[in-house]
Motif scaffolding. Structure first.
Motif, PDB file in Angstrom:
ATOM      1  N   TRP A  44      87.845  65.952  42.775  1.00 37.66           N
ATOM      2  CA  TRP A  44      87.678  64.813  43.254  1.00 37.66           C
ATOM      3  C   TRP A  44      86.307  65.053  44.336  1.00 37.66           C
ATOM      4  N   ALA A  45      86.223  66.295  44.826  1.00 37.51           N
ATOM      5  CA  ALA A  45      84.970  66.444  45.670  1.00 37.51           C
ATOM      6  C   ALA A  45      83.771  66.636  45.037  1.00 37.51           C
ATOM      7  N   ALA A  46      83.880  67.271  43.872  1.00 37.83           N
ATOM      8  CA  ALA A  46      82.745  67.447  42.953  1.00 37.83           C
ATOM      9  C   ALA A  46      82.188  65.941  42.488  1.00 37.83           C
ATOM     10  N   ALA A  47      83.083  65.099  42.061  1.00 41.63           N
ATOM     11  CA  ALA A  47      82.841  63.725  41.615  1.00 41.63           C
ATOM     12  C   ALA A  47      82.137  63.145  42.757  1.00 41.63           C
ATOM     13  N   ALA A  48      82.890  63.125  44.014  1.00 39.03           N
ATOM     14  CA  ALA A  48      81.923  62.413  45.060  1.00 39.03           C
ATOM     15  C   ALA A  48      80.637  62.940  45.389  1.00 39.03           C
ATOM     16  N   GLY A  49      80.486  64.333  45.650  1.00 37.87           N
ATOM     17  CA  GLY A  49      79.095  64.984  45.909  1.00 37.87           C
ATOM     18  C   GLY A  49      78.296  64.534  44.579  1.00 37.87           C
ATOM     19  N   GLY A  50      78.695  64.568  43.231  1.00 40.00           N
ATOM     20  CA  GLY A  50      77.701  64.217  42.312  1.00 40.00           C
ATOM     21  C   GLY A  50      77.250  62.718  42.302  1.00 40.00           C
ATOM     22  N   SER A  51      78.249  61.888  42.658  1.00 39.10           N
ATOM     23  CA  SER A  51      77.904  60.182  42.613  1.00 39.10           C
ATOM     24  C   SER A  51      76.992  60.029  43.947  1.00 39.10           C
ATOM     25  N   LEU A  52      77.338  60.756  44.896  1.00 33.53           N
ATOM     26  CA  LEU A  52      76.578  60.478  46.077  1.00 33.53           C
ATOM     27  C   LEU A  52      74.843  61.179  45.770  1.00 33.53           C
ATOM     28  N   ALA A  53      74.733  62.359  45.096  1.00 35.09           N
ATOM     29  CA  ALA A  53      73.429  62.924  44.800  1.00 35.09           C
ATOM     30  C   ALA A  53      72.662  61.886  43.792  1.00 35.09           C
ATOM     31  N   LEU A  54      73.485  61.312  42.752  1.00 33.59           N
ATOM     32  CA  LEU A  54      73.003  60.264  41.996  1.00 33.59           C
ATOM     33  C   LEU A  54      72.589  58.950  42.585  1.00 33.59           C
ATOM     34  N   ALA A  55      73.297  58.461  43.564  1.00 34.31           N
ATOM     35  CA  ALA A  55      72.756  57.417  44.390  1.00 34.31           C
ATOM     36  C   ALA A  55      71.684  57.518  45.171  1.00 34.31           C
ATOM     37  N   LEU A  56      71.769  58.527  45.773  1.00 30.89           N
ATOM     38  CA  LEU A  56      70.522  58.958  46.671  1.00 30.89           C
ATOM     39  C   LEU A  56      69.190  59.023  45.664  1.00 30.89           C
ATOM     40  N   TRP A  57      69.182  59.449  44.518  1.00 35.61           N
ATOM     41  CA  TRP A  57      68.222  59.576  43.624  1.00 35.61           C
ATOM     42  C   TRP A  57      67.876  58.432  43.287  1.00 35.61           C
ATOM     43  N   ARG A  58      68.699  57.342  42.760  1.00 32.86           N
ATOM     44  CA  ARG A  58      68.324  55.927  42.401  1.00 32.86           C
ATOM     45  C   ARG A  58      67.581  55.413  43.418  1.00 32.86           C
ATOM     46  N   TRP A  59      68.162  55.351  44.895  1.00 29.00           N
ATOM     47  CA  TRP A  59      67.593  54.594  45.818  1.00 29.00           C
ATOM     48  C   TRP A  59      65.998  55.134  46.143  1.00 29.00           C
ATOM     49  N   SER A  60      66.086  56.620  45.902  1.00 31.42           N
ATOM     50  CA  SER A  60      64.630  56.950  46.059  1.00 31.42           C
ATOM     51  C   SER A  60      63.623  56.561  45.062  1.00 31.42           C
ATOM     52  N   ASP A  61      64.233  56.525  43.830  1.00 33.04           N
ATOM     53  CA  ASP A  61      63.494  55.896  43.031  1.00 33.04           C
ATOM     54  C   ASP A  61      62.910  54.241  43.142  1.00 33.04           C
ATOM     55  N   LEU A  62      63.832  53.729  43.509  1.00 34.34           N
ATOM     56  CA  LEU A  62      63.885  52.313  43.768  1.00 34.34           C
ATOM     57  C   LEU A  62      62.794  52.062  44.762  1.00 34.34           C
ATOM     58  N   ARG A  63      62.711  52.968  45.992  1.00 33.70           N
ATOM     59  CA  ARG A  63      61.830  52.753  46.957  1.00 33.70           C
ATOM     60  C   ARG A  63      60.510  52.980  46.619  1.00 33.70           C
ATOM     61  N   ALA A  64      60.313  54.001  45.570  1.00 40.51           N
ATOM     62  CA  ALA A  64      58.945  54.421  45.080  1.00 40.51           C
ATOM     63  C   ALA A  64      58.393  53.307  44.276  1.00 40.51           C
ATOM     64  N   LEU A  65      59.179  52.853  43.567  1.00 40.30           N
ATOM     65  CA  LEU A  65      58.691  51.640  42.859  1.00 40.30           C
ATOM     66  C   LEU A  65      58.499  50.544  43.308  1.00 40.30           C
ATOM     67  N   SER A  66      59.266  50.105  44.442  1.00 38.36           N
ATOM     68  CA  SER A  66      58.984  49.011  45.318  1.00 38.36           C
ATOM     69  C   SER A  66      58.010  49.086  46.085  1.00 38.36           C
ATOM     70  N   ALA A  67      57.409  50.449  46.402  1.00 39.93           N
ATOM     71  CA  ALA A  67      55.950  50.713  47.132  1.00 39.93           C
ATOM     72  C   ALA A  67      54.832  50.322  46.206  1.00 39.93           C
ATOM     73  N   GLN A  68      55.027  50.393  45.087  1.00 42.00           N
ATOM     74  CA  GLN A  68      53.868  49.866  44.118  1.00 42.00           C
ATOM     75  C   GLN A  68      53.729  48.517  43.844  1.00 42.00           C
ATOM     76  N   ALA A  69      52.335  48.201  44.185  1.00 49.71           N
ATOM     77  CA  ALA A  69      52.078  46.769  43.612  1.00 49.71           C
ATOM     78  C   ALA A  69      52.293  46.221  42.366  1.00 49.71           C
ATOM     79  N   PRO A  70      52.996  45.144  41.950  1.00 55.06           N
ATOM     80  CA  PRO A  70      53.258  44.711  40.810  1.00 55.06           C
ATOM     81  C   PRO A  70      51.978  44.534  39.789  1.00 55.06           C
ATOM     82  N   PRO A  71      51.978  44.618  38.627  1.00 57.47           N
ATOM     83  CA  PRO A  71      50.871  44.499  37.818  1.00 57.47           C
ATOM     84  C   PRO A  71      50.412  42.954  37.926  1.00 57.47           C
ATOM     85  N   PRO A  72      49.258  42.697  37.771  1.00 61.17           N
ATOM     86  CA  PRO A  72      48.824  41.112  37.698  1.00 61.17           C
ATOM     87  C   PRO A  72      49.443  40.365  36.560  1.00 61.17           C
ATOM     88  N   ALA A  73      49.581  39.275  36.880  1.00 62.04           N
ATOM     89  CA  ALA A  73      50.198  38.296  35.646  1.00 62.04           C
ATOM     90  C   ALA A  73      49.023  38.277  34.703  1.00 62.04           C
TER      91      ALA A  73
END
Length: 257
Positions: free
Chosen positions: A49-78
């Motif tokens: 249970w502890a390993a599953a909690a730690g792994g899920s937390l690491a993946l959640a932090l990784w996804r939030w980090s990728d999301l912030r990095a992508l959101s900081a980029q300007a979207p391509p022009p239409a």
């Protein structure tokens, strides 16, 4: 290829869903670990249970980090209106008739964008001259070939200059009064350069037409005229021979007395 702007927002939505999903899993596993862990310490089943909690937390932090990095980029022009999907446009342009239709549509759209500006007249003249040169290009062989390449480069430069003239003209409408004189002088300079460039392009087209005319003109008569004359003489000779032969067959035979 797909629209870069649409692909950007799809990737953004996918990262956001992943970050939320792993955050929920990490919270669930962490809660289960806190409830099921005995007070005496972790046992072997509790380590899972502890390993599953730690792994899920690491993946959640990784996804939030990728999301912030992508959101900081300007979207391509239409894609511009009328531009369409690049893959579809490339497929259509493989057909000569469709390619001509697409090019004509682009010319009309560009001409409409310059309507009412000082660049509209030179743009129309450049359009007529470039279409004329396109009709002559196939006959500009030998020394005339470099002129076609130079004309293509000059046409792109003049069309870019026309766009600059129209852009400066639009900026004049919102320029404060104290800054207008300098910008008006720059606009006149660009417009004069555009007129002079289109004049030079039209002279090049006239020279290309003269080259094609002189290259196809012989000192006496065109070779086709001579061949046609020889063929006409041959046909007349054959017709005269057939007429004589038919007359000889229809003459009555005279027997001596």
């Amino acid at each position: 290829m797909a629209d870069p702007r649409a692909r950007y927002f799809r990737q953004l939505r996918r990262l956001r869903r992943g970050a939320r999903r792993w955050s929920v899993l990490a919270g669930g596993f962490a809660g289960a670990t806190a409830i099921l862990t005995p007070y005496a310490g972790l046992g072997l089943p509790d380590a899972g249970w502890a390993a599953a909690a730690g792994g899920s937390l690491a993946l959640a932090l990784w996804r939030w980090s990728d999301l912030r990095a992508l959101s900081a980029q300007a979207p391509p022009p239409a894609l511009a209106a009328g531009q369409g999907n690049p893959l579809l446009v490339a497929a259509v342009q493989r057909v000569p008739a469709a390619r001509a239709a697409v090019n004509e549509l682009r010319r009309q759209r560009a001409r409409f964008s310059l309507r009412g500006s000082a660049a509209a007249g030179p743009w129309t003249r450049l359009d007529r001259a470039s279409l004329t040169l396109a009709g002559l290009a196939g006959r500009l062989s030998g020394p005339g070939e470099p002129a076609v390449l130079e004309a293509a480069v000059a046409e792109r430069s003049l069309r870019d200059l026309a766009g600059r003239v129209a852009s400066v003209e639009k900026a004049l409408r919102v320029t404060p009064a104290d800054a207008r004189p300098e910008l008006e002088r720059a606009h006149r300079t660009l417009a004069d350069q555009l007129d002079a460039g289109v004049d030079a392009y039209e002279r090049l087209v006239a020279a290309a037409a003269s080259y094609v005319a002189e290259d196809g003109r012989s000192a006496t008569e065109h070779p086709a005229v001579g061949r046609l004359t020889e063929a006409s003489d041959l046909l007349r000779g054959v017709a005269a021979g057939l007429a004589e032969l038919r007359g000889a067959r229809t003459e009555p035979l005279h027997t001596p007395n």
